[in-house]
Design a protein around this motif. Structure first.
Motif, PDB file in Angstrom:
ATOM      1  N   VAL A   1       5.570   0.349   1.231  1.00  0.00           N
ATOM      2  CA  VAL A   1       5.694   1.532   2.076  1.00  0.00           C
ATOM      3  C   VAL A   1       5.866   1.057   3.526  1.00  0.00           C
ATOM      4  N   PRO A   2       6.863   1.600   4.263  1.00  0.00           N
ATOM      5  CA  PRO A   2       7.130   1.093   5.609  1.00  0.00           C
ATOM      6  C   PRO A   2       6.099   1.502   6.670  1.00  0.00           C
ATOM      7  N   THR A   3       5.259   2.482   6.382  1.00  0.00           N
ATOM      8  CA  THR A   3       4.247   2.927   7.339  1.00  0.00           C
ATOM      9  C   THR A   3       2.885   2.388   6.919  1.00  0.00           C
ATOM     10  N   PRO A   4       2.199   1.673   7.810  1.00  0.00           N
ATOM     11  CA  PRO A   4       0.918   1.073   7.424  1.00  0.00           C
ATOM     12  C   PRO A   4      -0.253   2.047   7.507  1.00  0.00           C
ATOM     13  N   ASN A   5      -1.284   1.757   6.749  1.00  0.00           N
ATOM     14  CA  ASN A   5      -2.594   2.372   6.943  1.00  0.00           C
ATOM     15  C   ASN A   5      -3.311   1.473   7.931  1.00  0.00           C
ATOM     16  N   THR A   6      -3.886   2.055   8.972  1.00  0.00           N
ATOM     17  CA  THR A   6      -4.548   1.261  10.000  1.00  0.00           C
ATOM     18  C   THR A   6      -6.054   1.452   9.922  1.00  0.00           C
ATOM     19  N   ILE A   7      -6.772   0.335   9.915  1.00  0.00           N
ATOM     20  CA  ILE A   7      -8.231   0.351   9.909  1.00  0.00           C
ATOM     21  C   ILE A   7      -8.685  -0.169  11.273  1.00  0.00           C
ATOM     22  N   ALA A   8      -9.290   0.712  12.079  1.00  0.00           N
ATOM     23  CA  ALA A   8      -9.826   0.291  13.373  1.00  0.00           C
ATOM     24  C   ALA A   8     -11.145  -0.442  13.121  1.00  0.00           C
TER      25      ALA A   8
END
Length: 89
Positions: free
Chosen positions: A64-71
């Motif tokens: 998937v080209p959009t990442p899941n971001t974990i702060a």
């Protein structure tokens, strides 16, 4: 015996002369089945490093080209690690 000790001394001195890392790095990555995945971040410095607002992990699932971001939050103490894993792992 003296030659062996001298060689050992030079080998040890050589190891100490290697450049040291001065920033956080990913020291371990585990990818098992299902939710058994984790990332370990290591702090090799002599200072505590705050993560909040400064660091995040971006995960791209299955192309998937959009990442899941974990702060990331908290602080990593000198010589300590910070482990990120799924709560079901």
């Amino acid at each position: 015996m003296k030659k062996m000790l001298l060689a050992l001394a030079f080998a040890t001195a050589g190891l100490n002369a290697l450049p040291q890392c001065n920033n956080l790095f990913i020291s371990e990555y585990v990818e098992g089945s299902s939710f058994n995945k984790s990332i370990e971040i290591y702090n090799p410095t002599t200072l505590s490093i705050p993560l909040t607002g400064a660091f995040s992990i971006r995960i791209y699932f299955n192309g998937v080209p959009t990442p899941n971001t974990i702060a990331l939050t908290g602080t990593i103490a000198p010589g300590a690690t910070y482990v990120i894993s799924h709560s079901s792992a």
